[in-house]
Scaffold this motif. Structure first.
Motif, PDB file in Angstrom:
ATOM      1  N   HIS A   1       0.818  -1.218   0.000  1.00  0.00           N
ATOM      2  CA  HIS A   1       0.000   0.000   0.000  1.00  0.00           C
ATOM      3  C   HIS A   1       0.849   1.264   0.000  1.00  0.00           C
ATOM      4  N   THR A   2       2.067   1.179   0.476  1.00  0.00           N
ATOM      5  CA  THR A   2       2.934   2.365   0.422  1.00  0.00           C
ATOM      6  C   THR A   2       3.373   2.667  -1.002  1.00  0.00           C
ATOM      7  N   LYS A   3       3.374   1.662  -1.871  1.00  0.00           N
ATOM      8  CA  LYS A   3       3.811   1.851  -3.259  1.00  0.00           C
ATOM      9  C   LYS A   3       2.633   2.069  -4.213  1.00  0.00           C
ATOM     10  N   ILE A   4       1.527   1.357  -3.955  1.00  0.00           N
ATOM     11  CA  ILE A   4       0.310   1.509  -4.769  1.00  0.00           C
ATOM     12  C   ILE A   4      -0.850   1.719  -3.809  1.00  0.00           C
ATOM     13  N   SER A   5      -1.473   2.872  -3.856  1.00  0.00           N
ATOM     14  CA  SER A   5      -2.526   3.197  -2.889  1.00  0.00           C
ATOM     15  C   SER A   5      -3.824   2.448  -3.157  1.00  0.00           C
ATOM     16  N   ALA A   6      -4.125   2.183  -4.426  1.00  0.00           N
ATOM     17  CA  ALA A   6      -5.367   1.492  -4.780  1.00  0.00           C
ATOM     18  C   ALA A   6      -5.144   0.717  -6.061  1.00  0.00           C
ATOM     19  N   MET A   7      -5.810  -0.415  -6.189  1.00  0.00           N
ATOM     20  CA  MET A   7      -5.682  -1.244  -7.392  1.00  0.00           C
ATOM     21  C   MET A   7      -6.970  -2.012  -7.645  1.00  0.00           C
ATOM     22  N   GLU A   8      -7.379  -2.023  -8.908  1.00  0.00           N
ATOM     23  CA  GLU A   8      -8.576  -2.741  -9.326  1.00  0.00           C
ATOM     24  C   GLU A   8      -8.412  -3.159 -10.780  1.00  0.00           C
ATOM     25  N   PRO A   9      -9.236  -4.112 -11.252  1.00  0.00           N
ATOM     26  CA  PRO A   9      -9.229  -4.455 -12.683  1.00  0.00           C
ATOM     27  C   PRO A   9      -9.688  -3.257 -13.508  1.00  0.00           C
ATOM     28  N   PRO A  10      -9.578  -3.325 -14.829  1.00  0.00           N
ATOM     29  CA  PRO A  10     -10.094  -2.238 -15.676  1.00  0.00           C
ATOM     30  C   PRO A  10     -11.547  -1.931 -15.348  1.00  0.00           C
ATOM     31  N   VAL A  11     -11.896  -0.645 -15.347  1.00  0.00           N
ATOM     32  CA  VAL A  11     -13.251  -0.246 -14.979  1.00  0.00           C
ATOM     33  C   VAL A  11     -13.978   0.349 -16.176  1.00  0.00           C
ATOM     34  N   VAL A  12     -15.312   0.268 -16.157  1.00  0.00           N
ATOM     35  CA  VAL A  12     -16.128   0.799 -17.251  1.00  0.00           C
ATOM     36  C   VAL A  12     -17.330   1.530 -16.682  1.00  0.00           C
ATOM     37  N   ASN A  13     -17.905   2.416 -17.489  1.00  0.00           N
ATOM     38  CA  ASN A  13     -19.052   3.219 -17.058  1.00  0.00           C
ATOM     39  C   ASN A  13     -20.379   2.539 -17.381  1.00  0.00           C
ATOM     40  N   LYS A  14     -20.501   1.291 -17.060  1.00  0.00           N
ATOM     41  CA  LYS A  14     -21.773   0.625 -17.274  1.00  0.00           C
ATOM     42  C   LYS A  14     -22.057  -0.252 -16.069  1.00  0.00           C
TER      43      LYS A  14
END
Length: 691
Positions: free
Chosen positions: A617-630
């Protein structure tokens, strides 16, 4: 001489037997003519369809409870949509059953016997489906195949009270099928024999080929249909399969029980890291054991000396942050104030309008959906039931009696009842049990249990006894759809883009805003109650995703990130040493990091696993798969990199990562692979153990 005579006699007997067999085919001893080949073909298709419809009856006959996924549905639009909208998923089920039917037919080489077997099996499976849905509202899953082994006796758990009626109906149906088959066989002079050649070798080889080909085709389909972009996955999609894995019953109703079942047999979880081995995992465990010792040298408290409450607040987010939307007043003033005085920020969500269980899974396990293959759309359905080791956050509190879950809805959704038991929860309180949630009040015309009632139910579990506990709360109050539920709703919303909101969108947003206000008030009251306790309690509160109601905003792809950021905070009561604490690097997060952040907020010692998550978490604050607006579907996006955010919320590119970040990501994939689909080498280490 005698030997030659014996051989000649033997050949004569063999030739005589063949001549008699051929004579029987031409001039049968019974008065009926053999059925023509085309009639067998027609009956094959008819019996195949009967079997498919029988299975559909099994998942539809007892599914009378209204579900979010299929309000008012009957389950039989699975059939009618073939001619109403060209959806051919029923034909896909017919094709799959046909492959099994053909294999059985060639195995016994008797059409009538094979037909009785395939339709009888359909009746048997449909009956089991009916029983399981009746008592658990859950269709048969691949994990249930374990009952066919050493746990066969547990099949009795699928049989509800009053099952004799269904059993009698099933026996009656089978009797009708059997009578039909026997009557047709009687009038068939051929008696249903398929391969009739006198050449034994040709007979066997032909049948063997016609057994192996359909079995191979069916097996390859099962192996590939759960893998994104595979030929089987594409075929299934083209034929109309629309996965609905949040609700196994609706999925089976919508797509057919067999298609629904096979899709979950062999999903691709994630690629095996090239350096994965027992030696590598021991090195990983040792590396983060040292990291834990370094962190713990500055920590004074024990994590499980406090009660920790996770609150997954259904669809909770700030309407005022939606691009292009103007609201008339703040709907979350209390939570906004809470966030100012404790650890808090924005959470990156993988879902929009859905996907709750995936966020829930990440919060409970510390694992990330970003590491999984795009084929894995729902760990709760496709992964957890088959796992041999499921380490979760609540297990840090010891005995199952110290882990309680509350969800005021169906316990079967996402197979939660089964999964929570596997996670080590002693009780999971829902509307449908087996543990019934105590308070079930609703507000005005809303169909969902209020957040206040959910909090009140959880408070009783928190207050009960002196032991520290882990409490999981999943609310339902703000679940879509949103209609004019609430009285005295003075919220208004309007577009700032120049294009007015459609009436349906406007109504949904304004109803949702009122729901957020009610959550805001109930949450403040909940925390006030916790402040009165004389034992330490820490709350991790987060919204799982935005509601899928912002049609105008979602049309702009530039709004993707904004439509995937919800609010979260970590708060401790007055009895805690960490009340008022605000840790660094909290502005952005994702659910997989919550347990590590909670430990830091509480100044609590960590396990090697939590030490790893802390460093990650100190290196990457948040992570998720690709996101879409649907609205969240169940087809993950195979293209594009996962979303990584830095401490300021800016997207990061994997190509720009420094060596330390690359090493951490590589270790993350090793850890996740080992836990989910690998050899569980970490299980024999102290990787998950608190000091």
């Amino acid at each position: 001489m005698s030997e030659n005579i014996s051989k000649t006699t033997s050949k004569s007997h063999w030739r005589l037997w063949i001549n008699r067999a051929e004579a029987d085919e031409v001039t049968p001893k019974h008065p009926h003519k053999p059925f023509p080949g085309w009639l067998y073909g027609v009956l094959f298709v008819v019996f195949d369809i009967i079997t498919v419809l029988t299975l559909e009856v099994g998942v539809s006959a007892s599914a009378d409870r209204v579900q979010l996924s299929n309000p008012g549905g009957t389950g039989f639009d699975f059939i009618t949509k073939l001619w109403t909208n060209g959806n051919c998923v029923i034909l896909l089920n017919v094709l799959l059953i046909g492959l099994l039917y053909l294999a059985v037919l060639m195995l016994c080489n008797r059409f009538w016997t094979a037909s009785a077997i395939i339709m009888g099996a359909g009746i048997f499976v449909a009956t089991i489906e009916h029983f399981k849905i009746e008592i658990r509202y859950e269709a048969i899953l691949p994990a249930d195949l374990g009952f066919l082994g050493s746990n066969t006796g547990n099949m009795l758990t699928f049989i509800p009270a009053g099952a004799h009626v269904a059993i009698l109906v099933a026996l009656g149906a089978f009797a009708v099928v059997l009578a039909l088959v026997l009557v047709l066989r009687y009038f068939d002079g051929r008696k249903g024999r398929m391969i009739r050649t006198a050449n034994v070798g040709l007979n066997i080889s032909t049948r063997l080929i016609l057994i192996l080909l359909p079995v191979l085709g069916f097996s390859l389909y099962c192996l590939q249909v759960g893998v994104t972009d595979s030929w089987a996955n594409k075929l299934s999609s083209v034929m109309g399969d629309k996965p609905s894995v949040w609700d196994s019953v609706y999925d089976a109703q919508r797509n057919g029980p067999l298609v629904s079942f096979t899709r979950q047999l062999n999903p691709k979880v994630m690629d095996k890291p090239a350096d994965y081995s027992e030696e590598t995992m021991k090195e990983v465990a040792a590396r983060y054991k040292k990291a834990a010792e370094k962190i713990n040298a500055t920590r004074a408290n024990d994590l499980n000396d406090s009660t920790v409450v996770y609150v997954l607040s259904e669809s909770f987010s700030d309407p005022s942050r939606v691009p292009g939307l103007k609201v008339n007043k703040d709907s979350m003033p209390n939570i906004r104030k809470i966030k100012e005085s404790t650890t808090s920020g924005l959470m990156l969500s993988s879902g929009y309008g859905g996907g709750t269980a995936n966020l829930e899974y990440m919060g409970l396990t510390g694992l990330s959906m970003a590491n999984f293959d795009s084929s894995l759309t729902s760990p709760y359905q496709q992964l957890v039931p088959s796992e041999h080791w499921t380490p979760t956050v609540n297990q840090l509190w010891g005995a199952p009696a110290n882990s309680l879950g509350y969800h005021p809805y169906e316990s079967s959704m996402y197979s939660r009842a089964t999964n929570y038991k596997k996670f080590g929860f002693s009780h999971f309180y829902t509307l449908t049990g087996p543990d019934i949630i105590k308070y079930q009040d609703k507000i005005d015309e809303s169909p969902y249990v209020s957040d206040k009632s959910t909090y009140d139910s959880a408070l009783e579990g928190i207050k009960d006894g002196s032991a520290s506990k882990f409490i999981q709360i999943i609310t339902m109050q703000n679940h879509m759809p949103y209609h004019e539920w609430y009285e005295h709703n003075d919220y208004t919303a309007q577009s700032t883009t120049g294009t007015p909101l459609e009436e349906d969108e406007k109504e949904s947003i304004e109803t949702y805003q009122k729901g957020v206000e009610l959550t805001d008030q109930a949450t403040q009251e909940f925390l006030d109650e916790l402040d009165q306790l004389d034992k330490p309690v820490t709350v991790v509160f987060y919204g799982d995703h935005l509601p899928g109601i912002y049609s105008s905003a979602s049309q702009d792809e530039n709004n993707s990130l904004a439509l995937h950021l919800t609010d979260y905070f970590i708060w401790s009561n007055k009895a805690s040493k960490s009340q008022g604490t605000s840790i660094e690097n909290a502005d952005y997060s994702s659910p997989n990091f919550f347990v590590a952040q909670a430990a830091e907020h509480m100044n609590a010692k960590v396990s090697p696993y939590l030490a790893f998550l802390t460093e990650m978490h100190t290196k990457i604050s948040a992570m998720e798969p690709p996101v879409v607006n649907k609205i969240q579907g169940w087809d993950r996006i195979p293209e594009g990199q996962s979303i990584y955010l830095d401490a300021e919320g800016n997207p990061m590119s994997e190509t720009d990562f420094d060596e330390e970040t690359k090493q951490l990501l590589a270790d993350y994939k090793l850890i996740q692979y080992d836990i989910t689909t690998g050899k569980n080498y970490l299980k024999t280490t102290d990787f998950m153990t608190l000091p």
